[in-house]
Design a protein around this motif. Structure first.
Motif, mmCIF file in Angstrom:
data_model
loop_
_atom_site.group_PDB
_atom_site.id
_atom_site.type_symbol
_atom_site.label_atom_id
_atom_site.label_comp_id
_atom_site.label_asym_id
_atom_site.label_seq_id
_atom_site.Cartn_x
_atom_site.Cartn_y
_atom_site.Cartn_z
ATOM 1 N N PRO A 192 -4.405 4.115 -1.110
ATOM 2 C CA PRO A 192 -3.038 4.239 -0.589
ATOM 3 C C PRO A 192 -2.707 5.655 -0.142
ATOM 4 C CG PRO A 192 -3.047 3.050 -2.658
ATOM 5 C CD PRO A 192 -4.439 3.548 -2.451
ATOM 6 N N LEU A 193 -3.177 6.632 -0.894
ATOM 7 C CA LEU A 193 -2.789 8.004 -0.588
ATOM 8 C C LEU A 193 -3.392 8.479 0.720
ATOM 9 C CD1 LEU A 193 -2.763 9.761 -4.022
ATOM 10 C CD2 LEU A 193 -0.854 9.225 -2.534
ATOM 11 N N LYS A 194 -4.470 7.836 1.132
ATOM 12 C CA LYS A 194 -5.094 8.283 2.371
ATOM 13 C C LYS A 194 -4.596 7.520 3.581
ATOM 14 C CE LYS A 194 -9.060 10.579 0.653
ATOM 15 N NZ LYS A 194 -10.483 10.514 0.391
ATOM 16 N N VAL A 195 -3.774 6.531 3.341
ATOM 17 C CA VAL A 195 -3.270 5.764 4.468
ATOM 18 C C VAL A 195 -2.063 6.491 5.051
ATOM 19 C CG1 VAL A 195 -2.255 3.574 5.150
ATOM 20 C CG2 VAL A 195 -4.097 3.626 3.494
ATOM 21 N N VAL A 196 -2.080 6.695 6.328
ATOM 22 C CA VAL A 196 -1.007 7.465 6.959
ATOM 23 C C VAL A 196 0.331 6.776 6.758
ATOM 24 C CG1 VAL A 196 -0.168 8.382 9.149
ATOM 25 C CG2 VAL A 196 -2.594 8.219 8.716
ATOM 26 N N GLY A 197 1.353 7.605 6.641
ATOM 27 C CA GLY A 197 2.699 7.053 6.630
ATOM 28 C C GLY A 197 3.181 6.708 5.256
ATOM 29 N N SER A 198 2.285 6.636 4.307
ATOM 30 C CA SER A 198 2.799 6.309 2.990
ATOM 31 C C SER A 198 3.335 7.537 2.285
ATOM 32 C CB SER A 198 1.726 5.622 2.157
ATOM 33 O OG SER A 198 0.474 6.041 2.547
ATOM 34 N N GLY A 199 3.293 8.689 2.949
ATOM 35 C CA GLY A 199 3.982 9.859 2.410
ATOM 36 C C GLY A 199 3.341 10.376 1.152
ATOM 37 N N GLY A 200 3.622 9.750 0.043
ATOM 38 C CA GLY A 200 3.084 10.212 -1.221
ATOM 39 C C GLY A 200 3.664 11.565 -1.552
ATOM 40 N N SER A 201 2.884 12.400 -2.150
ATOM 41 C CA SER A 201 3.416 13.687 -2.585
ATOM 42 C C SER A 201 3.371 14.675 -1.429
ATOM 43 C CB SER A 201 2.628 14.195 -3.785
ATOM 44 O OG SER A 201 1.262 14.045 -3.527
ATOM 45 N N GLY A 202 4.102 14.359 -0.396
ATOM 46 C CA GLY A 202 4.256 15.300 0.703
ATOM 47 C C GLY A 202 3.035 15.471 1.568
ATOM 48 N N GLY A 203 1.974 14.755 1.271
ATOM 49 C CA GLY A 203 0.759 14.909 2.069
ATOM 50 C C GLY A 203 1.007 14.412 3.477
ATOM 51 N N GLY A 204 0.603 15.144 4.465
ATOM 52 C CA GLY A 204 0.916 14.839 5.858
ATOM 53 C C GLY A 204 0.097 13.689 6.392
ATOM 54 N N GLY A 205 -0.726 13.958 7.361
ATOM 55 C CA GLY A 205 -1.485 12.910 8.035
ATOM 56 C C GLY A 205 -2.518 12.294 7.116
ATOM 57 N N GLY A 206 -2.644 11.006 7.224
ATOM 58 C CA GLY A 206 -3.655 10.342 6.417
ATOM 59 C C GLY A 206 -4.949 10.232 7.194
ATOM 60 N N GLU A 207 -5.860 9.534 6.628
ATOM 61 C CA GLU A 207 -7.127 9.351 7.299
ATOM 62 C C GLU A 207 -7.307 7.891 7.625
ATOM 63 O OE1 GLU A 207 -10.250 11.663 5.080
ATOM 64 O OE2 GLU A 207 -8.444 12.077 3.923
ATOM 65 N N GLY A 208 -8.196 7.659 8.581
ATOM 66 C CA GLY A 208 -8.387 6.272 8.982
ATOM 67 C C GLY A 208 -9.829 5.860 8.782
ATOM 68 N N GLY A 209 -10.090 4.611 9.173
ATOM 69 C CA GLY A 209 -11.448 4.103 9.109
ATOM 70 C C GLY A 209 -11.977 4.060 7.706
ATOM 71 N N GLN A 210 -13.233 4.325 7.574
ATOM 72 C CA GLN A 210 -13.865 4.184 6.268
ATOM 73 C C GLN A 210 -13.347 5.218 5.279
ATOM 74 O OE1 GLN A 210 -15.761 1.821 5.003
ATOM 75 N NE2 GLN A 210 -15.603 0.678 6.907
ATOM 76 N N ALA A 211 -12.715 6.319 5.795
ATOM 77 C CA ALA A 211 -12.209 7.330 4.870
ATOM 78 C C ALA A 211 -11.027 6.791 4.077
ATOM 79 C CB ALA A 211 -11.810 8.572 5.645
ATOM 80 N N ALA A 212 -10.344 5.804 4.639
ATOM 81 C CA ALA A 212 -9.140 5.302 3.971
ATOM 82 C C ALA A 212 -9.455 4.187 2.994
ATOM 83 C CB ALA A 212 -8.144 4.808 5.016
ATOM 84 N N ILE A 271 0.850 -1.199 0.000
ATOM 85 C CA ILE A 271 0.000 0.000 0.000
ATOM 86 C C ILE A 271 0.880 1.242 0.000
ATOM 87 C CG2 ILE A 271 -1.653 1.296 1.388
ATOM 88 C CD1 ILE A 271 -2.777 -1.412 2.284
ATOM 89 N N ALA A 272 1.942 1.192 0.824
ATOM 90 C CA ALA A 272 2.850 2.337 0.872
ATOM 91 C C ALA A 272 3.509 2.554 -0.488
ATOM 92 C CB ALA A 272 3.915 2.102 1.943
ATOM 93 N N MET A 273 3.871 1.455 -1.137
ATOM 94 C CA MET A 273 4.514 1.584 -2.444
ATOM 95 C C MET A 273 3.541 2.151 -3.460
ATOM 96 S SD MET A 273 6.491 -1.958 -2.528
ATOM 97 C CE MET A 273 7.812 -2.024 -3.681
ATOM 98 N N ALA A 274 2.317 1.673 -3.402
ATOM 99 C CA ALA A 274 1.319 2.176 -4.344
ATOM 100 C C ALA A 274 1.115 3.663 -4.124
ATOM 101 C CB ALA A 274 0.013 1.416 -4.165
ATOM 102 N N ALA A 275 1.123 4.071 -2.842
ATOM 103 C CA ALA A 275 0.953 5.493 -2.561
ATOM 104 C C ALA A 275 2.148 6.271 -3.077
ATOM 105 C CB ALA A 275 0.797 5.702 -1.055
#
Lengths: 388, 516, 378
Positions: free
Chosen positions: C56-76, B347-351
């Motif tokens: 993936p982009l909403k899951v915290v910690g995956s960084g992505g394009s500099g986006g900070g905190g992700g969301e949890g629960g059904q939002a992710a 998931i992290a990689m996909a992100a």
């Protein structure tokens, strides 16, 4: 520059290389599915029928080894015509030897084509559902031919180097067995009627096909007198590998589920879970490593085939690769011959039966002739004609 | 190969390299006329600006003129001044007879060790060119060659490319004699043989072949000598020229001959029954034959405790595989086998890859090529700013590329790991071949995933197994397997267990102990 | 031979391969819609399939394009639902809703609505078994109500709701309280004639997930839910798991609580004619973790009395549980049949085990040993 002419001196096959050649040839794509056939015929009793089947395979190879030991350091294409024909007219012997070579070579070519196709099927089901079979077959065949047309000594070293790689998945499977296996699944034993047991032993025996490559390679052995030990230990190793795979499959799935699994070994690895695993699923990895086993089988069978052709028709050693190239269309055609997967397993079965049949028949006939005519290999100091 | 060996037989190196001089000098003898000799020499050298001609009168025989010739910068001038010119010009008492004088000069006036009488003009010119001084005396039909080689040279310093924590700090220099002395000093064995060749029709480079008689395989010595003699090239500037001229095959990225800057490594190899080829003008000494595993051994392995050495060798094997395969595996996992990656990481990689507009192969190729450029540039960059630019390039550009969405963060890690792993290899020329092979692997991985990688590994393996270095299979002692030699490949056993030399190199005397 | 052709040939092959990259099966990880949980419900038409897909982009910690905190629960995550006569039919409906190829390689949780489980799951399992992508190693749960609704649960402690459930089960398994059987075991239990599958049964509310007990299956069909306390005993008999802590009334007022820590189980089967006589001995060791009655635990006789008390309670519960299996569910969830199959193959062939089991004489004997009484000395 042709690699074979690079260094003048031919280096024959060492005794350990002979051992490795047998193991890597026999252990191939069959390990991915042979437990299913054994479970279907023998159920949980496959655990011991495989051992008896292995003993039969030992017997088969023992006959061949004994036969070939009578003609130390002579290539089959040299001694067989001499054995069959008279001293004066060597042409007769050659013609008489041809059917034997043809029978053996037929196994080599069909077994390699089918191994190729079977592995292609594995790849298509497991990793490449959309890739055309032709592409997979061609990549396998071209690479195998590229390797198989190198000199015999290179083939021997190649097998020697890769032999330990074959043990890796076996260790993994052993670990799965230890972790997921259930003792009760392997019971009850000895439930077969004599007829069923016999069939089970035969089916297990047919999984051990491929040892007839000694016809091509034993002439290159440095110490043919030690071949029996090397060959028997090779079959023993194969029995151990097969036994671990079969017993692990039975213990993990139970014979009833095992009968239903298309590629039980893949499912076995799928059931594996170890703490701290970097990779979550290992079946693609297993297939990748099993490329080695399939590839060595292919290469050895093809190398034996090419070697016999080169020697039989006195073709220049440099042209090995052209013969290999010429073989590709034939192999490809044979590989796409089975219509579907059921047909493929049918042909695999036919070839599995054919292999021991032909090697035992040829072996016994030639051994009988050799005993009757009291022929032995001439001067053992006369080496086979060097390849370069 | 065959063609080369045929050629070897017909020609001899010495004849050819001297042919050039022959054309100019012929077999001219030293003349009794001093002026004529001087004129001739300066004409042969084309009035070379660095030719110093010092004419003087010998105090013993004031009627007799003499001349000392040497090349500026090539000879030890204080030595010539103090021990050649001063005694001749200052020591008195007259001598009548011509021949007496010539003898006297040798008996008491030349205060130098290496002196030789010479009549052939050709060899005098040769000596002059290699830094010796030559002396003519009026009325003598002989000249003297005074060994006064003494040019500016680098001292014995740390070997730059093969530094170790424990072990000798001496490295080879550019001077052939210093180098042979460095080896001799460590190997005081009367059986140490040294054969000299002059290779290069114009450069006349001195090349020394060293081996231990009785330990080495004579057939390999002969092979090396034959191949050296067959070299036809106008100039040898570095041992790399020789390496490529005598290697078994050119169609491989793997080095067939090892080179080292370390005298201790050279001696260790001599003791294993290998041959060292020293080339004047370079600190890199060639060692032949070479097998694959020795490129992953460092001299330090033999100085540190064996357990640590074994661990380090395992580590280097991992580093080798990482450097070769990591980007390819990244591509294979990303585009073919994502199920193998742990779900959270996937998931992290996909992100991470969500904003990357390219497929993973393009991403990986771009990054790997950039790192190669960076690496190449950092070699060229002037000393002090090199590391700085390296950091700027790696960190700043990498970070910027990630935040710009050009590459995924994991790719940066992969590239970093790959680069660092390739530096873990002790020998530079083997590391560089891995850098090259990485790219085909990436392409194959992008086409066929793990399956493709395995197939390419098979091809690579068969290639390595086919290779030979001076008749020794490249993958030995693993293929063909020689159990007794494995003690010094993947593992290193303690020294007491290494009483036999590796049989891979077919030594004449296979026991390390009990020899004189 | 043209020596220069050699590298040229190699490069030509590589260039051809370069053209092949990205063909056929190459799918970048971000070009796959990775299903992490699969829910199957019964539907009048056939199946109703719900999949949970993380963003993936909403899951915290995956960084992505500099986006900070992700969301949890059904939002992710996003849920997709499809209905169809067959499982693949329903999947096709989901495929028609997703922007990328749907990928089951990461599915870690299979949730079955209890309706579905009661209806029989063999048809559905067949679809999963034929698919290479589906993991064998994944959790299979039965959910109270509909799996579709359980997918919507959004516990706050994990980002991805599926992970909450997976960790809930995994943790319970580690402590020996839940059944460790996942999809792989479900498969082999269904095909092994001597065994019966059991599955964990959970209930999911919008912010809460709860383990309720074990779903007892008769082959591919769920026959009932074994409540929490009885489930612990079943686990002890079936898998040698210790189970959760256990209340026992004192002889005076109040309770003591026994926490089992080690367990040995021994099953003996004999036959009286065709009637199986099954004797199970369970050796249980553990400690006292709570006491609310007035007894002195430092005294040996008291401990012995308590051990007897605990033992009697366990035996009683086990007998109730076995009776329920025999009479109510008529299912051998203890897998005694597998032993009969393995050790008495002749009898096994004669018997109809599900009938024989419900007639069997089963007795469970416990031996309880209290090893420790915690940090309180009395």
């Amino acid at each position: 520059m042709d690699p074979s002419s690079k260094q003048g001196k031919e280096q024959p096959i060492s005794i350990y290389q002979g051992h490795a050649l047998i193991v890597t040839t026999v252990v191939g794509v069959g390990v991915l599915y042979m437990q299913r056939g054994i479970a279907q015929t023998a159920g949980a009793d496959g655990i011991w029928t495989i051992l008896l089947g292995g003993l039969l395979a030992m017997l088969e190879l023992y006959i061949l080894t004994k036969l070939l030991q009578r003609f130390p350091k002579q290539h089959s294409t040299v001694w067989m015509p001499r054995l069959l024909g008279s001293e004066k007219r060597s042409g007769v012997g050659k013609i008489l030897a041809l059917p034997f070579f043809f029978a053996i070579a037929l196994f080599w070519i069909s077994a390699s084509a089918l191994a190729c196709r079977t592995f292609g099927e594995v790849l298509v089901t497991a990793i490449f559902p959309l890739t055309p079979m032709s592409v997979i077959l061609l990549t396998l065949l071209v690479t195998a031919v590229f390797v198989a047309s190198t000199p015999v000594e290179v083939i021997a070293r190649f097998n020697e180097f890769l032999l330990p790689v074959l043990y890796l998945p076996v260790i993994l499977i052993f670990a799965v067995w230890a972790k997921e296996g259930e003792w009760l699944n392997m019971l009850p034993l000895f439930q077969l009627s004599w007829k069923e047991a016999g069939l089970g032993i035969l089916v297990s025996f047919f999984a051990f096909s491929g040892s007839s490559i000694v016809f091509a390679f034993m002439g290159y052995y440095q110490q043919p007198e030690k071949a029996v030990k090397a060959h028997m230990s090779a079959i023993a190793v194969i029995i151990l590998i097969y036994w671990i795979v079969t017993a692990a499959s039975v213990a993990v799935f139970g014979p009833d589920e095992l009968k239903r699994l298309m590629w039980p070994t893949l499912d076995l690895v799928k059931s594996a879970e170890f703490p701290g695993m970097i990779l979550e699923r290992l079946e693609s990895g297993l297939i990748a490593i099993w490329v080695v086993a399939v590839f060595t089988t292919l290469v050895n069978l093809l190398a034996a085939l090419i070697d016999i052709i080169v020697r039989l028709f006195r073709i220049q050693d440099r042209s090995r690769k052209w013969i290999g190239l010429a073989l590709i269309p034939v192999l490809y055609f044979l590989a796409i011959w089975p219509k579907d997967i059921q047909d493929l397993f049918f042909w695999n079965w036919i070839v599995g039966v054919y292999s021991p049949l032909v090697s035992i028949t040829v072996g016994l006939i030639l051994l009988a002739i050799a005993l009757l005519r009291r022929k032995k290999g001439g001067d053992p100091h006369v080496p086979t004609p060097p390849t370069s | 190969m065959r063609r080369r060996r045929e050629r070897t037989k017909e020609k001899k190196l010495q004849e050819r390299s001297q042919k050039q001089l022959q054309d100019k000098v012929g077999d001219r003898k030293v003349s009794a006329d001093l002026e004529e000799n001087i004129r001739f020499i300066s004409q042969v050298l084309g009035d070379g600006a660095d030719l110093i001609t010092r004419k003087f009168t010998i105090q013993y025989a004031p009627d007799r003129q003499a001349a000392l010739l040497y090349l500026d910068g090539m000879s030890n001038v204080p030595l010539l001044d103090n021990f050649v010119l001063r005694p001749m010009m200052l020591q008195g008492e007259q001598v009548k007879n011509k021949t007496e004088l010539w003898d006297l000069i040798f008996e008491s006036l030349l205060h130098t060790g290496e002196t030789k009488k010479q009549t052939e003009m050709r060899s005098m010119v040769e000596s002059l060119l290699s830094g010796d001084a030559i002396l003519f005396v009026d009325g003598c039909t002989e000249g003297a060659v005074i060994g006064a080689k003494g040019w500016q040279q680098r001292g014995v310093t740390d070997p730059k490319s093969e530094s170790v924590i424990r072990g000798s700090r001496e490295g080879f220099t550019e001077n052939l004699r210093v180098n042979t002395a460095l080896i001799r000093r460590r190997l005081k064995d009367p059986d140490l043989r040294m054969k000299n060749y002059k290779i290069g029709v114009r450069t006349n480079t001195n090349v020394s072949v060293m081996y231990i008689e009785g330990v080495v395989d004579d057939a390999v010595v002969k092979e090396v000598e034959d191949r050296l003699k067959s070299i036809e090239l106008d100039g040898i500037l570095e041992s790399g020229y020789i390496e490529e001229m005598i290697e078994d095959t050119h169609w491989t990225p793997f080095p067939g001959i090892q080179n080292t800057e370390r005298p201790d490594a050279a001696v260790a190899n001599l003791l294993e029954g290998k041959i060292c080829i020293l080339v004047d003008g370079t600190p890199n000494v060639l060692i032949a034959p070479a097998v694959f595993s020795q490129f992953y051994a460092s001299p330090e392995d033999y100085y540190e405790r064996y357990l640590i050495a074994t661990f380090l060798r395992g580590l280097r094997l991992v580093a080798f595989l990482t450097a070769l395969l990591l980007p390819a595996l990244y591509i294979a996992f990303i585009s073919f086998h994502p199920e193998m990656i742990p779900s959270k990481l996937a998931i992290a990689m996909a992100a991470g890859r969500a904003s990357v507009p390219f497929p993973s192969i393009v991403e990986a190729l771009v990054m790997e090529i950039s790192v190669e450029i960076l690496r190449e540039a950092s070699v060229r960059l002037p000393g002090p700013i090199g590391p700085t630019i390296g950091i700027v390039g790696a960190l700043v550009i990498g970070e910027a590329a990630v935040s710009a969405g050009l590459v995924s963060p994991l790719m940066v890690i992969v590239v970093g790991m790959t680069t660092i792993s390739s530096y873990a290899n002790p020998s530079y020329n083997a590391a560089i071949s891995v850098r090259l092979l990485r790219f085909p692997f990436m392409i194959v991985a992008a086409a066929f995933g793990l399956y493709g990688i395995m197939m390419s590994l098979m091809i690579l393996l068969v290639h390595l197994i086919q290779l030979r270095s001076f008749g020794v299979p490249y993958m030995s002692p693993l293929a063909p397997l020689r159990i007794s030699d494995v003690k010094d490949t993947l593992i290193r056993v303690p020294w007491p267990w290494m009483k036999k030399r590796p049989v891979t190199f077919r030594p004449g005397d296979d026991r390390r102990e009990g020899e004189t | 031979m043209f020596p220069l052709l050699r590298p040229v040939r190699g490069w030509a092959v590589l260039c051809m391969l370069l053209a092949l990259t990205g063909c056929w099966d190459a799918r970048e990880v971000e070009e796959r819609t990775s299903v992490i949980a699969l829910g199957v419900d019964a539907h009048p038409q056939g199946y109703e399939v719900t999949v949970q897909v993380p963003n993936p982009l909403k899951v915290v910690g995956s960084g992505g394009s500099g986006g900070g905190g992700g969301e949890g629960g059904q939002a992710a995550v996003q849920l997709f639902t499809g209905v169809g006569k067959t499982l693949n039919d329903a999947m096709n409906e989901i495929r028609n809703q997703t922007n990328q190829r749907i990928f089951f390689g990461h599915t870690q949780l299979l949730m079955l609505g209890d309706q579905m489980a009661r209806k029989g799951i063999s048809g559905m399992l067949d679809a999963l078994r034929r698919q290479q992508e589906i993991r064998r190693r994944q959790w299979a749960l039965v959910v109270k109500g509909k799996a579709k609704d359980a997918m919507k649960a959004s516990p706050k402690l994990e980002q991805i709701p599926m992970e909450y459930m997976v960790y809930l089960i995994a943790n319970g398994v580690r402590e020996g309280r839940y059944s460790s059987e996942g999809l792989s075991d479900l498969y082999s239990n269904i095909f092994n004639p001597g065994k019966q599958p059991i599955l964990n049964f959970i209930e999911a509310e919008p912010e809460k997930v709860r383990w309720l007990g074990l779903a007892i299956m008769n082959k591919d069909r769920m026959v009932g839910l074994l409540p929490r306390k009885e489930s612990q005993v079943l686990l002890q008999l079936r898998d040698e798991e210790v189970g959760e802590s256990f209340n026992t009334p004192c002889h005076k007022r109040g309770y003591i609580v026994f926490q089992p820590q080690g367990l040995k189980r021994d099953v003996r089967i004999q036959f009286q004619g065709i009637r199986p006589v099954i004797r199970v001995n369970v050796d249980l060791r553990g400690e006292i973790v709570e006491k609310s009655c007035d007894v002195d635990l430092s005294r040996d006789p008291v401990i012995h009395a308590l051990e007897k008390q605990v033992r009697r309670r366990y035996e009683h519960l086990a007998q109730t549980m076995v009776a329920r299996l025999q009479k109510q569910f008529r299912t051998d969830a203890c897998n005694f049949g597998n032993r009969v199959r393995a050790y008495y193959p002749q009898k096994w062939k004669q018997l109809d085990w599900s009938e024989a089991f419900s007639q069997a004489d089963v007795r469970v004997n416990y031996h309880v040993k209290i090893l420790r009484i915690g940090l309180e000395a009395k």
